[in-house]
Design a protein around this motif. Structure first.
Motif, short mmCIF file in Angstrom:
data_model
loop_
_atom_site.label_atom_id
_atom_site.label_comp_id
_atom_site.label_asym_id
_atom_site.label_seq_id
_atom_site.Cartn_x
_atom_site.Cartn_y
_atom_site.Cartn_z
N ARG A 74 0.73 -1.22 -0.06
CA ARG A 74 0.06 0.01 -0.12
C ARG A 74 0.82 1.26 -0.15
O ARG A 74 1.81 1.38 0.86
CB ARG A 74 -0.89 0.09 1.05
CG ARG A 74 -1.89 1.27 1.27
CD ARG A 74 -2.81 0.94 2.43
NE ARG A 74 -3.64 2.44 2.53
CZ ARG A 74 -3.31 3.51 2.92
NH1 ARG A 74 -1.99 3.72 3.59
NH2 ARG A 74 -4.05 4.48 3.07
N SER A 116 1.04 5.19 0.72
CA SER A 116 0.78 6.15 1.44
C SER A 116 0.47 7.69 0.51
O SER A 116 1.31 7.77 -0.10
CB SER A 116 1.28 6.61 2.67
OG SER A 116 1.10 7.85 3.13
N PHE A 128 0.14 11.50 0.48
CA PHE A 128 0.41 12.75 1.22
C PHE A 128 -0.05 14.17 0.41
O PHE A 128 0.67 14.35 -0.57
CB PHE A 128 1.87 12.94 1.84
CG PHE A 128 2.49 14.31 2.57
CD1 PHE A 128 2.12 15.47 1.83
CD2 PHE A 128 2.81 14.28 3.84
CE1 PHE A 128 2.52 16.67 2.78
CE2 PHE A 128 3.22 15.33 4.62
CZ PHE A 128 3.12 16.53 3.94
N ASP A 133 -3.67 9.76 3.31
CA ASP A 133 -3.31 9.56 4.69
C ASP A 133 -3.08 10.61 5.17
O ASP A 133 -3.02 10.82 6.71
CB ASP A 133 -2.12 8.68 4.48
CG ASP A 133 -2.37 7.33 3.83
OD1 ASP A 133 -2.39 6.36 4.63
OD2 ASP A 133 -2.22 7.30 2.51
N ALA A 147 -7.70 11.70 7.82
CA ALA A 147 -6.51 11.74 7.66
C ALA A 147 -5.40 12.12 8.80
O ALA A 147 -6.08 12.91 9.82
CB ALA A 147 -5.93 12.61 6.47
N THR A 174 10.05 9.98 9.10
CA THR A 174 9.66 9.90 7.60
C THR A 174 10.99 10.86 7.02
O THR A 174 11.43 11.60 7.38
CB THR A 174 8.50 10.74 7.20
OG1 THR A 174 7.53 9.80 7.55
CG2 THR A 174 8.28 10.59 5.64
N VAL A 187 9.59 5.63 7.04
CA VAL A 187 8.96 6.02 5.57
C VAL A 187 9.76 6.61 4.98
O VAL A 187 10.44 7.62 5.03
CB VAL A 187 7.67 6.86 6.10
CG1 VAL A 187 6.92 6.89 4.57
CG2 VAL A 187 6.65 5.99 7.03
N ASP A 221 7.66 4.56 0.24
CA ASP A 221 6.34 4.23 0.78
C ASP A 221 5.29 5.07 0.50
O ASP A 221 4.12 4.84 0.76
CB ASP A 221 6.55 4.07 2.20
CG ASP A 221 7.72 3.12 2.43
OD1 ASP A 221 7.72 1.84 2.23
OD2 ASP A 221 8.72 3.79 2.79
N GLU A 222 5.75 6.40 0.16
CA GLU A 222 4.43 7.61 0.28
C GLU A 222 4.94 8.40 -0.90
O GLU A 222 6.22 8.84 -1.51
CB GLU A 222 4.63 8.34 1.50
CG GLU A 222 3.81 9.68 1.57
CD GLU A 222 4.05 10.27 2.97
OE1 GLU A 222 3.52 9.59 3.95
OE2 GLU A 222 4.87 11.18 3.02
N THR A 267 -3.65 1.59 -3.97
CA THR A 267 -3.82 2.83 -3.20
C THR A 267 -5.26 2.74 -2.82
O THR A 267 -6.06 1.92 -3.40
CB THR A 267 -3.83 3.94 -3.82
OG1 THR A 267 -4.35 5.33 -3.14
CG2 THR A 267 -4.68 4.01 -5.13
#
Length: 397
Positions: free
Chosen positions: A11, A13, A15, A48, A75, A172, A203, A228-229, A264
């Motif tokens: 998955r 993330s 932002f 997220d 979120a 992160t 992350v 990851d994001e 997603t």
């Protein structure tokens, strides 16, 4: 359409930085009430993190953060700060610490250290460590380090900086292609290195700008390399040529997720309504050639395309309009063909024999000049009147 969630996939993330990086570009400023309305819609998409702004920079950003920190239901929210204790203090005062990610700006290249900041690498690391530790002392546990101009940073600079911030408590690492200067394979290679330097559970996030028109491609290359994001904005608004487009990222993750090994959970059907609110808020004119949210994303007047779509939409539609809350639009213009005329005559219950088709084609297609296009309902009504002998109202003027 691909499955939105498939077992075995990773998955990604999302932002959303529409209200911060997107809003800070010329012409994109929003009032706190506008930010609240748009932020709630973005929250409803299923992203997220919603970045609410830079509270220390203005009363408007402070007020927007206050409002959104209480209103978001799905979120987490993020605030942007420099590596300055006062900025962190203002962000915490505005939004508290619950569900709050502090995103601290780090200097990621020698050109920025020397020419923008006038500080050494050691100074840059020291201020980051101090700011992160200060944030943690206030109760902040979710701390992102936004490495500005990382794509022009030397490996030894970036590796040392990342080691320092992780030791201080960052959770992160967001890698910024601040000037939009890398190709996808170059950006992917950088993310792969950062992934080695910052193993999970840290992350790794992408933050790409569109100066070369590659923000989305670079973001996806980063995902393939282990990010990851993805940080993105609605409509791709942002500094200079903009940021990675949220709707394009989501479309790629949905339709190419299996190929990328990811998925997603963002709701694609709510992207266009949110974009419309954004466009209204900042006075963004309708764009014809924008993927997913553009005027012509799911519209055509070309006869060859229309002939295929009328038989099977998959002939010319890879993205399905209904998935994104859009509708297919077949328009009649001078590039249309006889297939659309036959289709309309069938809708009217009229004969589609050759002479009538030719007559209607001459009147409503080949006789047109310029770029005017008309929707099917308009042309169908005029054709009906023409068939009923009401010549006065028949022609498009």
């Amino acid at each position: 359409m691909a499955e939105i969630e498939t077992p075995g996939l990773r998955r990604i993330s999302i932002f959303d930085t529409t209200l911060r990086d997107g809003e800070q570009a010329p012409g994109n400023g929003m009032l706190p009430d506008q930010k609240l309305r748009l932020g709630m819609l973005v929250d409803g998409l299923g992203v997220d993190i919603v970045e609410t702004g830079f509270p220390a920079s203005s009363p408007s950003d402070y007020k927007a953060t206050q409002a959104l920190s209480h209103q978001l239901t799905n979120a987490r929210f993020a605030t942007f700060v420099r590596a300055v204790r006062a900025d962190v203090d203002a962000a915490v005062q505005a939004g508290g610490v619950e569900k709050h990610q502090i995103q601290v700006l780090a200097t990621g290249s020698d050109i920025h250290l020397e020419h923008k900041r006038g500080v050494s690498r050691a100074d840059g690391e020291h201020e980051m460590a101090d700011t992160i530790k200060f944030a943690r002392s206030l109760g902040v546990t979710d701390i992102s380090v936004a490495v500005e101009d990382a794509t022009r940073g030397a490996d030894d600079l970036l590796h040392s900086l990342i080691d320092t911030v992780l030791e201080a408590g960052a959770t992160t690492i967001a890698i910024g292609d601040t000037c939009g200067c890398l190709l996808p394979d170059e950006f992917g290679a950088l993310i792969a290195k950062v992934r080695e330097w910052a193993p999970r559970p840290t992350v790794v996030a992408t933050h790409c700008h569109d100066d070369l028109g590659l923000a989305v491609a670079n973001s996806l290359a980063g995902v393939m390399a282990g990010a990851d994001e993805v940080q993105a904005t609605l409509g791709g608004i942002g500094e200079r040529a903009g940021n990675a487009s949220l709707e394009e990222i989501v479309a790629a993750l949905i339709y190419k997720g299996k190929s990328l090994g990811v998925y997603t959970t963002v709701r694609p059907d709510l992207l266009y309504p949110a974009y419309q609110v954004l466009a209204e808020a900042i006075g963004l004119p309708p764009l014809r050639n924008k993927a997913v949210v553009g005027v012509n994303s799911f519209a055509t007047q070309a006869g060859i395309h229309q002939a295929g779509i009328l038989r099977n939409p998959a002939t010319y539609e890879y993205l399905e309009p209904e998935v994104f809350g859009r509708q297919r639009q077949l328009m009649v213009g001078r590039h249309s063909g006889r297939a659309i005329i036959r289709y309309l005559l069938d809708q009217l219950g009229a004969s589609d024999e050759g002479a009538l088709v030719d007559q209607m084609y001459e009147e409503y297609v080949s006789g047109r000049e310029g770029g005017e296009c008309y929707d099917l309902d308009t042309v169908k009504a005029l054709m009906r009147e023409r068939l009923e002998g009401k010549d006065e109202a028949a022609a498009l003027r």
